[in-house]
Design a protein around this motif. Structure first.
Motif, PDB file in Angstrom:
ATOM      1  N   LYS A  33       0.813  -1.211   0.000  1.00 32.82           N
ATOM      2  CA  LYS A  33       0.000   0.000   0.000  1.00 32.82           C
ATOM      3  C   LYS A  33       0.852   1.268   0.000  1.00 32.82           C
ATOM      4  N   LYS A  34       2.147   1.086  -0.251  1.00 37.25           N
ATOM      5  CA  LYS A  34       3.092   2.198  -0.333  1.00 37.25           C
ATOM      6  C   LYS A  34       3.222   2.952   0.989  1.00 37.25           C
ATOM      7  N   ASP A  35       3.206   2.209   2.098  1.00 32.53           N
ATOM      8  CA  ASP A  35       3.468   2.834   3.388  1.00 32.53           C
ATOM      9  C   ASP A  35       4.934   3.231   3.480  1.00 32.53           C
ATOM     10  N   PRO A  36       5.245   4.386   4.070  1.00 27.81           N
ATOM     11  CA  PRO A  36       6.650   4.721   4.330  1.00 27.81           C
ATOM     12  C   PRO A  36       7.257   3.680   5.272  1.00 27.81           C
ATOM     13  N   PHE A  37       8.539   3.364   5.085  1.00 30.66           N
ATOM     14  CA  PHE A  37       9.168   2.354   5.935  1.00 30.66           C
ATOM     15  C   PHE A  37      10.597   2.762   6.256  1.00 30.66           C
ATOM     16  N   SER A  38      11.192   2.043   7.211  1.00 29.56           N
ATOM     17  CA  SER A  38      12.560   2.335   7.639  1.00 29.56           C
ATOM     18  C   SER A  38      13.437   1.099   7.512  1.00 29.56           C
ATOM     19  N   ILE A  39      14.726   1.338   7.300  1.00 29.53           N
ATOM     20  CA  ILE A  39      15.718   0.269   7.228  1.00 29.53           C
ATOM     21  C   ILE A  39      16.925   0.678   8.068  1.00 29.53           C
ATOM     22  N   LEU A  40      17.445  -0.248   8.869  1.00 28.71           N
ATOM     23  CA  LEU A  40      18.700  -0.022   9.566  1.00 28.71           C
ATOM     24  C   LEU A  40      19.812  -0.659   8.743  1.00 28.71           C
ATOM     25  N   LEU A  41      20.769   0.165   8.305  1.00 33.12           N
ATOM     26  CA  LEU A  41      21.916  -0.309   7.547  1.00 33.12           C
ATOM     27  C   LEU A  41      23.083  -0.522   8.498  1.00 33.12           C
ATOM     28  N   LEU A  42      23.601  -1.728   8.521  1.00 32.29           N
ATOM     29  CA  LEU A  42      24.701  -2.077   9.415  1.00 32.29           C
ATOM     30  C   LEU A  42      25.917  -2.502   8.595  1.00 32.29           C
ATOM     31  N   GLY A  43      27.042  -1.837   8.800  1.00 31.99           N
ATOM     32  CA  GLY A  43      28.301  -2.272   8.215  1.00 31.99           C
ATOM     33  C   GLY A  43      29.168  -2.790   9.348  1.00 31.99           C
ATOM     34  N   VAL A  44      29.424  -4.086   9.382  1.00 31.97           N
ATOM     35  CA  VAL A  44      30.126  -4.686  10.520  1.00 31.97           C
ATOM     36  C   VAL A  44      31.589  -4.933  10.181  1.00 31.97           C
ATOM     37  N   ASP A  45      32.453  -4.843  11.215  1.00 29.88           N
ATOM     38  CA  ASP A  45      33.894  -4.930  10.984  1.00 29.88           C
ATOM     39  C   ASP A  45      34.390  -6.368  11.050  1.00 29.88           C
ATOM     40  N   THR A  46      33.720  -7.251  10.313  1.00 26.67           N
ATOM     41  CA  THR A  46      34.201  -8.612  10.136  1.00 26.67           C
ATOM     42  C   THR A  46      34.400  -8.846   8.640  1.00 26.67           C
ATOM     43  N   GLY A  47      35.065  -9.941   8.301  1.00 30.06           N
ATOM     44  CA  GLY A  47      35.242 -10.282   6.892  1.00 30.06           C
ATOM     45  C   GLY A  47      36.415  -9.584   6.239  1.00 30.06           C
ATOM     46  N   ASP A  48      37.193  -8.790   6.984  1.00 30.21           N
ATOM     47  CA  ASP A  48      38.347  -8.115   6.406  1.00 30.21           C
ATOM     48  C   ASP A  48      39.538  -8.317   7.330  1.00 30.21           C
ATOM     49  N   LEU A  49      40.716  -8.336   6.759  1.00 31.59           N
ATOM     50  CA  LEU A  49      41.958  -8.509   7.522  1.00 31.59           C
ATOM     51  C   LEU A  49      41.936  -9.790   8.349  1.00 31.59           C
ATOM     52  N   GLY A  50      41.222 -10.811   7.846  1.00 33.41           N
ATOM     53  CA  GLY A  50      41.199 -12.102   8.513  1.00 33.41           C
ATOM     54  C   GLY A  50      40.276 -12.182   9.714  1.00 33.41           C
ATOM     55  N   ARG A  51      39.457 -11.150   9.937  1.00 34.50           N
ATOM     56  CA  ARG A  51      38.562 -11.157  11.099  1.00 34.50           C
ATOM     57  C   ARG A  51      37.404 -12.130  10.889  1.00 34.50           C
ATOM     58  N   THR A  52      37.116 -12.926  11.927  1.00 37.63           N
ATOM     59  CA  THR A  52      35.991 -13.856  11.862  1.00 37.63           C
ATOM     60  C   THR A  52      35.098 -13.749  13.095  1.00 37.63           C
ATOM     61  N   GLU A  53      35.487 -12.933  14.084  1.00 34.84           N
ATOM     62  CA  GLU A  53      34.698 -12.807  15.296  1.00 34.84           C
ATOM     63  C   GLU A  53      33.413 -12.024  15.034  1.00 34.84           C
ATOM     64  N   GLN A  54      32.553 -11.955  16.059  1.00 36.35           N
ATOM     65  CA  GLN A  54      31.269 -11.267  15.926  1.00 36.35           C
ATOM     66  C   GLN A  54      31.449  -9.837  15.451  1.00 36.35           C
ATOM     67  N   GLY A  55      32.434  -9.127  16.025  1.00 30.59           N
ATOM     68  CA  GLY A  55      32.713  -7.766  15.576  1.00 30.59           C
ATOM     69  C   GLY A  55      31.710  -6.750  16.095  1.00 30.59           C
ATOM     70  N   ARG A  56      31.825  -5.543  15.598  1.00 34.65           N
ATOM     71  CA  ARG A  56      30.943  -4.448  15.980  1.00 34.65           C
ATOM     72  C   ARG A  56      30.404  -3.782  14.730  1.00 34.65           C
ATOM     73  N   SER A  57      29.349  -3.019  14.910  1.00 36.28           N
ATOM     74  CA  SER A  57      28.757  -2.324  13.763  1.00 36.28           C
ATOM     75  C   SER A  57      29.553  -1.056  13.503  1.00 36.28           C
ATOM     76  N   ASP A  58      30.521  -1.155  12.614  1.00 37.08           N
ATOM     77  CA  ASP A  58      31.400  -0.043  12.287  1.00 37.08           C
ATOM     78  C   ASP A  58      30.616   1.112  11.674  1.00 37.08           C
ATOM     79  N   THR A  59      29.531   0.775  10.983  1.00 38.88           N
ATOM     80  CA  THR A  59      28.678   1.781  10.344  1.00 38.88           C
ATOM     81  C   THR A  59      27.225   1.516  10.720  1.00 38.88           C
TER      82      THR A  59
END
Length: 321
Positions: free
Chosen positions: A73-99
Motif C-alpha cells: 500500500k506504499k506505506d513509508p518504511f525504515s531500514i537499519l543499515l549495518l556495516g560490521v567490521d568482520t570479513g576483512d583482515l582475517g577477522r571472523t569474530e562477531q565484531g561491531r557495527s562499524d557503520t
C-alpha cells in the motif's frame, strides 16, 4: 535486349516472393531475439530470487509500531543499515557495527532520508542492561540488539535491516566495476592517496580505505560517515545502471557471501515497483554527538535537543507524527 512478355509477367511475382521471404526471415530473427531476451530476463529473475532466499534471515525484535507496515500500500518504511567490521583482515569474530545508518523511504514525498549514527554514541544497550557505545550492541547481541537499541534511542520503529560486512563492501564495489567519488579532503590511507576536490575511480580495496579513515579527518567520525555515504550512494547508482547488467552474477555472488537482510524477494520487487521515485531524492543527515571521556573511555554524547531533532525528522518521513 528487351524483356519478353513472359519475363515481364513473372518479375512482379518474383519480387513479391523475395519480399515475403525477407519479411519471414526478419520476423524469425525478431522472434529469436525476443525469446533470447525473455530467457535472459528469466535467468536474472531466477538468480536474484535464489540469492535473496540465501541472504534472508529474520530476527526477533521488539515491535514498537502501531500496526504493521504494508509496502503493498506504499506505506513509508525504515531500514537499519549495518556495516560490521568482520570479513576483512582475517577477522571472523562477531565484531561491531562499524557503520550504522537509518534510512527512511517515503513514496508520498518522493524522498529517501539517510541518518548516520556515530559508532561511539553513548546510549542504553537494550537487552544487555548497560549504557555503552551504540556499536557495542552488535557485539553483545547481533542484529536484533542493534535494532532494538536504535529503536529505543530514536523512538522510531525499524521495519527492516540490511547487514554487510567489510569484505562485502570490497566485493560489491569490485563487482560493479568500481565507483567514482570526489574526496572532500586530502589524505592518505592504507597506501592510497586522495586529493580534495579531485574525482577518482576506486576499486573495492581503495573504497574501503577511503570510507573507514577517520583519525586524519578534522570532522572525525562525522567526516568518515560522510565518505561512507558517498560510497554507498555511488554503489547503489552503479548497481541500478544498465552498465552493470553483464556483471549481475558477480554482484549477486558478492551479496550472497557478505550480506544478510529480513527483506524477502517479494518485498524487494514491491519496493522497486512502488518506491523508485523516492530513491532519486536522497537527503543525508548526521546525528551530531559531542566527544567526551567517561571513566577513561571516549564517547559521543547526543543532546536531548539533537535526539529530538532527528527523531522528529524520521517520524515526519515515516508519517508517524
Amino acid at each position: 535486349m528487351s524483356q519478353s512478355r513472359s519475363e515481364m509477367r513473372e518479375s512482379p511475382r518474383k519480387k513479391k516472393r523475395k519480399k515475403g521471404k525477407g519479411l519471414k526471415i526478419f520476423l524469425i530473427i525478431v522472434l529469436v531475439l525476443f525469446i533470447a531476451l525473455g530467457l535472459f530476463i528469466w535467468k536474472i529473475y531466477s538468480d536474484v530470487a535464489g540469492t535473496t532466499e540465501k541472504i534472508y534471515k529474520d530476527v526477533e525484535t521488539e515491535d514498537v509500531r502501531d500496526g504493521s507496515v504494508d509496502i503493498s500500500k506504499k506505506d513509508p518504511f525504515s531500514i537499519l543499515l549495518l556495516g560490521v567490521d568482520t570479513g576483512d583482515l582475517g577477522r571472523t569474530e562477531q565484531g561491531r557495527s562499524d557503520t550504522m545508518m537509518v534510512m527512511t523511504v517515503n513514496p508520498n514525498t518522493d524522498k529517501t532520508t539517510i541518518v548516520s549514527i556515530p559508532r561511539d554514541t553513548r546510549t542504553e544497550i537494550v537487552g544487555h542492561g548497560t549504557t555503552d557505545k551504540i556499536n557495542h550492541a552488535y557485539a553483545f547481541g547481533g542484529t536484533a540488539m542493534s535494532v532494538n537499541t536504535v529503536q529505543n534511542m530514536l523512538n522510531i520503529p525499524i521495519d527492516y535491516y540490511v547487514e554487510v560486512n567489510m569484505q562485502g563492501l570490497q566485493d560489491v564495489v569490485n563487482a560493479v566495476g568500481g565507483v567514482q567519488v570526489t574526496s572532500p579532503l586530502t589524505f592518505s590511507s592504507e597506501g592510497y592517496n586522495f586529493t580534495e576536490g579531485v574525482s577518482a575511480s576506486l576499486d573495492g580495496k581503495a573504497a574501503l580505505a577511503y570510507s573507514r579513515m577517520r583519525y586524519e579527518d578534522p570532522a572525525g567520525d562525522n567526516g568518515r560517515q560522510e565518505r561512507q555515504r558517498q560510497i554507498i550512494q555511488a554503489t547503489v547508482e552503479k548497481v541500478a545502471s544498465l552498465s552493470t547488467i553483464s556483471n549481475y552474477q558477480d554482484i549477486l555472488g558478492s551479496l550472497e557471501n557478505n550480506m544478510q537482510t529480513n527483506l524477502e524477494f517479494d518485498d524487494m520487487v514491491k519496493i522497486f515497483n512502488n518506491y523508485r521515485s523516492a530513491a532519486g531524492n536522497i537527503q543525508q543527515e548526521q546525528l551530531e554527538a559531542s566527544g567526551t571521556t567517561i571513566d577513561g573511555i571516549y564517547y559521543g554524547i547526543a543532546s536531548d535537543e539533537e535526539l529530538n531533532r532527528v527523531t522528529g525528522l524520521l517520524k515526519e518521513q515515516l508519517e508517524l507524527n
